[in-house]
Design a protein around this motif. Structure first.
Motif, short mmCIF file in Angstrom:
data_model
loop_
_atom_site.label_atom_id
_atom_site.label_comp_id
_atom_site.label_asym_id
_atom_site.label_seq_id
_atom_site.Cartn_x
_atom_site.Cartn_y
_atom_site.Cartn_z
N ALA A 1 14.57 -0.20 -8.03
CA ALA A 1 13.92 0.06 -6.72
C ALA A 1 12.92 1.01 -6.57
O ALA A 1 12.20 1.17 -5.78
CB ALA A 1 15.05 0.59 -5.62
N VAL B 1 12.51 1.82 -1.01
CA VAL B 1 13.80 2.37 -1.61
C VAL B 1 14.98 1.96 -0.83
O VAL B 1 16.33 1.94 -1.07
CB VAL B 1 13.79 3.98 -1.30
CG1 VAL B 1 12.75 4.51 -2.33
CG2 VAL B 1 13.62 4.31 0.14
N ASN B 2 14.73 1.09 0.39
CA ASN B 2 15.70 0.80 1.12
C ASN B 2 15.49 -0.87 1.59
O ASN B 2 15.91 -1.28 2.68
CB ASN B 2 16.31 1.67 2.40
CG ASN B 2 17.33 1.39 3.43
OD1 ASN B 2 18.48 0.82 2.69
ND2 ASN B 2 17.11 1.08 4.41
N SER B 3 14.91 -1.44 0.67
CA SER B 3 14.36 -2.71 0.98
C SER B 3 15.51 -3.95 1.03
O SER B 3 16.50 -3.77 0.43
CB SER B 3 13.20 -3.27 -0.23
OG SER B 3 12.95 -4.48 0.10
N SER C 1 18.95 -2.59 -8.20
CA SER C 1 18.97 -1.18 -7.62
C SER C 1 18.21 -0.34 -8.71
O SER C 1 17.65 0.62 -8.18
CB SER C 1 20.41 -0.81 -7.34
OG SER C 1 21.24 -0.68 -8.47
N LEU D 1 9.60 -0.48 -6.20
CA LEU D 1 9.13 -1.45 -5.20
C LEU D 1 8.13 -0.74 -4.21
O LEU D 1 8.44 0.36 -3.65
CB LEU D 1 10.23 -1.67 -4.63
CG LEU D 1 10.32 -2.76 -3.65
CD1 LEU D 1 9.59 -4.11 -3.93
CD2 LEU D 1 11.88 -3.23 -3.04
N LEU E 1 16.58 -5.61 -2.07
CA LEU E 1 17.74 -5.32 -2.94
C LEU E 1 18.94 -6.12 -2.61
O LEU E 1 19.81 -5.74 -3.19
CB LEU E 1 17.82 -3.66 -2.65
CG LEU E 1 16.67 -2.79 -2.91
CD1 LEU E 1 16.90 -1.32 -2.59
CD2 LEU E 1 16.26 -2.73 -4.42
#
Length: 439
Positions: free
Chosen positions: A279, A300-302, A276, A282, A305
């Motif tokens: 991130a 940011v919300n992959s 995290s 990414l 993660l």
């Protein structure tokens, strides 16, 4: 969401073999100025057409980024052409430390991990798979690859490690198989990676098998598409090698990759699960519909993660241009990088060579007239592979050249980048030679 499913209907020989364009012009590259400097830098001024191609896609917002990296021999850093941002909605520029979903560019890494065990005598190139995973002892083969699962005949030979490395085992693949076999793969959760946390219209979610060991056991219960060592067919075999590595080494698959390849290569940004804390590096991955990109996996919300249910050696890794360049540099160093031994020279040479069984028919396949090594295409002095989200990576041992293309979109055939890149590179090579002669 199953990996590479968004690209499945667009898969072709060209979409996965585009990296051959990275070496367009062959030996002509070796005398040109783009990579002989001692320090890495952007060399777009020497490669105006390639740079213009990258700018065309980025400035028109068809892609967030498009970057090419070139490196010579054991020079420690790769040079770049192009660039862009991590996202169409974020201003941060991509660089060598940005993180990309490399999907099937994971395959050469898993292939070379397998070669390490072969070179150490812990595994045999032509060793039957069932000696390691007994569930694969008595395999059945579909009479019709798209037909009923109960219409089978016995396999006439055992699957071997060589066949797994070269996609000649007869195994199917969630993104390749059709009919009842594909349905069975989906029902068993035999996925090769991940795409998104976000539901994608028209794509049915698949629940992955709970772990690599269960994944392998379920795979063994399904029939093969073809008799072993008869046909080249893109398959789940490299993912299965992850389980082979676990059993032979006594280590979890990703732990083996870290201990035997990532750490000694100095690859500090290659994972199945992105921490995290990283991130922010990414990239966003985009789906292209009608020429319009929409985010299917925001960085940011992959989904990357999250810890993967199945660590997929065939398509599960995230890496950075800098990290993957170190892997390629290790290959060019025949197993050594910065004085650190990673694998034997013989293991690299054999792994990058054509390992196809002599009985295999490649006619009509993506590699017709070419070879296949340990998880990647092998042709002459070249070895490498591409990923479903547009990334490519390869080495040319004859030139001492390592090269990669970095972007993030699916399906990879949504844009004609491969053909455009080849044409742009040829123009730049011609211009550079003309300038050299005029000087």
């Amino acid at each position: 969401m199953p990996a590479e499913t968004l690209a499945a209907s667009h898969l072709s020989r060209r979409s996965l073999m585009r990296f051959s364009a990275l070496f367009a012009g062959g030996a002509a590259l070796s005398g040109l100025p783009f990579g002989r400097m001692a320090f890495a830098h952007d060399v777009s001024e020497s490669w105006t057409n390639v740079a213009a191609l990258a700018d065309k896609y980025v400035s028109s917002r068809k892609l967030a980024n498009l970057m090419v990296t070139f490196g010579w021999g054991q020079q420690p850093h790769a040079h770049t052409v192009g660039g862009g941002t991590l996202s169409l909605s974020r201003p941060e520029q991509v660089d060598g430390d940005s993180l990309y979903r490399i999907y099937s560019m994971s395959k050469p890494i898993t292939g070379m991990a397998t070669m390490i065990l072969i070179s150490e005598g812990k595994l045999g190139l032509d060793q039957p798979l069932h000696e390691i995973l007994p569930a694969f002892r008595d395999m059945q083969v579909l009479v019709d690859p798209e037909g009923a699962l109960d219409n089978t005949v016995p396999a006439d030979k055992p699957i071997t490690i060589r066949m797994l490395l070269t996609h000649t085992s007869g195994l199917g693949y969630q993104i390749i198989s059709k009919g009842p076999l594909q349905k069975a793969y989906n029902e068993a959760g035999l996925v090769g990676g991940r795409v998104s946390r976000i539901p994608i219209p028209g794509i049915e979610p698949v629940t992955p098998a709970p772990g690599l060991a269960v994944w392998a056991d379920r795979l063994a219960e399904l029939p093969l598409m073809y008799q072993p060592a008869t046909k080249w067919s893109y398959s789940a075999s490299i993912d299965l090698l992850g389980r082979v590595i676990e059993v032979v080494s006594g280590m979890e698959f990703e732990a083996f990759l870290k201990a035997r390849i990532f750490d000694p290569c100095g690859m500090t940004s290659t994972w199945m699960q992105v921490p995290s804390s990283e991130a922010h590096r990414l990239t966003d991955n985009y789906g292209i519909v009608g020429g319009i990109p929409f985010p299917i996996d925001p960085g940011v919300n992959s989904i990357f993660l999250d810890a993967p249910e199945v660590p997929a050696g065939g398509g599960g890794l995230v890496s950075s241009p800098k990290d993957y360049d170190r892997f390629l540099r290790m290959l060019l160093g025949y197993g050594t990088i910065d004085g650190t031994f990673v694998m034997s020279e013989e293991a690299v040479r054999v792994g990058a060579s054509n390992l196809l069984p002599a009985s295999v028919d490649t006619a009509g396949s993506w590699i017709a007239g070419e070879g296949h090594g340990a998880g990647g295409r092998s042709k002459g002095g070249q070895f490498g592979w591409g990923g479903a989200a547009g990334t490519l990576g390869a080495v040319d041992f004859d030139l001492g050249l390592r090269s990669a293309l970095w972007t993030q979109y699916m399906p990879s055939e949504a844009y004609p980048i491969r053909d455009e890149f080849m044409a742009a590179m040829q123009k730049d090579i011609g211009a550079l030679h003309h300038a050299k002669k005029a000087a």
